[in-house]
Design a protein around this motif. Structure first.
Motif, mmCIF file in Angstrom:
data_model
loop_
_atom_site.group_PDB
_atom_site.id
_atom_site.type_symbol
_atom_site.label_atom_id
_atom_site.label_comp_id
_atom_site.label_asym_id
_atom_site.label_seq_id
_atom_site.Cartn_x
_atom_site.Cartn_y
_atom_site.Cartn_z
ATOM 1 N N UNK A 1 -120.485 -34.609 -50.828
ATOM 2 C CA UNK A 1 -119.618 -35.029 -52.111
ATOM 3 C C UNK A 1 -118.103 -34.902 -51.667
ATOM 4 N N UNK A 2 -117.347 -35.708 -52.146
ATOM 5 C CA UNK A 2 -115.923 -35.817 -51.962
ATOM 6 C C UNK A 2 -115.059 -36.091 -53.490
ATOM 7 N N UNK B 1 -108.475 -35.788 -49.294
ATOM 8 C CA UNK B 1 -109.637 -35.675 -50.051
ATOM 9 C C UNK B 1 -110.186 -34.108 -49.927
ATOM 10 N N UNK B 2 -110.821 -33.601 -51.031
ATOM 11 C CA UNK B 2 -111.352 -32.370 -50.934
ATOM 12 C C UNK B 2 -112.913 -32.711 -50.928
ATOM 13 N N UNK B 3 -113.717 -31.844 -50.479
ATOM 14 C CA UNK B 3 -115.333 -31.842 -50.458
ATOM 15 C C UNK B 3 -115.927 -31.530 -49.055
ATOM 16 N N UNK B 4 -117.118 -31.902 -48.988
ATOM 17 C CA UNK B 4 -117.870 -31.751 -47.891
ATOM 18 C C UNK B 4 -119.383 -31.593 -47.977
ATOM 19 N N UNK B 5 -120.363 -31.407 -47.275
ATOM 20 C CA UNK B 5 -121.740 -31.095 -47.358
ATOM 21 C C UNK B 5 -122.009 -30.249 -48.301
ATOM 22 N N UNK B 6 -123.096 -30.603 -48.859
ATOM 23 C CA UNK B 6 -124.035 -29.679 -49.898
ATOM 24 C C UNK B 6 -125.477 -29.636 -49.628
ATOM 25 N N UNK C 1 -112.295 -36.825 -43.331
ATOM 26 C CA UNK C 1 -110.885 -36.634 -42.280
ATOM 27 C C UNK C 1 -111.351 -35.437 -41.635
ATOM 28 N N UNK C 2 -112.192 -34.764 -41.704
ATOM 29 C CA UNK C 2 -112.830 -33.516 -40.923
ATOM 30 C C UNK C 2 -113.960 -33.953 -39.922
ATOM 31 N N UNK C 3 -114.638 -34.612 -40.338
ATOM 32 C CA UNK C 3 -116.131 -34.764 -39.403
ATOM 33 C C UNK C 3 -116.211 -36.261 -39.532
#
Length: 212
Positions: free
Chosen positions: A47-48, A17-22, A82-84
């Motif tokens: 958003x992902x 997945x790509x994405x993260x907090x905005x 996957x990161x947090x």
């Protein structure tokens, strides 16, 4: 949380997945060249795009079936970032001392799971509403709680101590846990082109966090 299915997006497909907090910030340029900045959102919204995690027609079918089961954007679901996804860093082991939840007063028995992101310059706090219940460990005043001392609501992130284990006045309450992000699909239509997919193009399948 209404219109929510307590099911998890396939972890295998989430790893690419790509994405993260905005965040949303208003920035006004002043006549003297300086800026005025105002935070419009108190909390970040994540958003992902899970399209980047698809590698085969089997993956496409699994996502399409999951999309259909959620009726597109109608029902939310759990997603593991996957990161947090822990009360600590992704390569650390969780500990009952990871996150500060509050202080006991001898009567209060219910505490909301939270995660704080901080450094020397500042801090922001995030409500954790979708914990993985079996991973939650608690600490009251530097003493790790027994598994019978508290119960976790996996749909809200609320921890309730038993009457016998009510935190005493002045005791600091801390917790460690794994958690998911409540999300929904941010589209009502999935475009699949198998020729383009085989050639290296992947469909965009965006998800957006549902705020608690």
């Amino acid at each position: 949380m209404t219109s929510f299915h307590e099911v998890q997006f396939p972890l295998r497909l989430a790893l690419g997945t790509s994405g993260g907090p905005s965040r949303r910030t208003d920035i006004v340029s002043l006549s003297n060249g300086r800026e005025s900045r105002n935070r419009r959102w108190k909390d970040a919204r994540r958003h992902y795009d899970v399209g980047s995690g698809l590698r085969s027609v089997v993956d496409l079918y699994e996502v399409q079936a999951f999309f259909e089961a959620r009726a597109g954007q109608l029902y939310g679901f759990r997603f593991t970032d996957p990161v947090d996804f822990k009360s600590c860093g992704p390569q650390q082991q969780i500990s009952a001392a990871d996150q500060h939840l509050g202080t006991g007063n001898g009567e209060r028995r219910i505490f909301q799971l939270r995660k704080t992101y901080q450094d020397a310059g500042g801090a922001t706090e995030r409500v954790i509403a979708k914990p993985v219940a079996e991973t939650v460990v608690m600490e009251v005043g530097d003493v790790v709680s027994g598994i019978d001392d508290f119960a976790v609501d996996p749909s809200t992130g609320l921890v309730t101590f038993s009457v016998a284990a009510t935190p005493p006045d002045g005791a600091v309450i801390r917790a460690g846990f794994h958690f998911d992000v409540p999300v929904r699909f941010d589209i009502d239509r999935i475009e699949i082109d198998l020729n383009a997919f085989d050639a290296g193009r992947i469909p965009s399948i965006p998800l957006i966090e549902i705020m608690p």
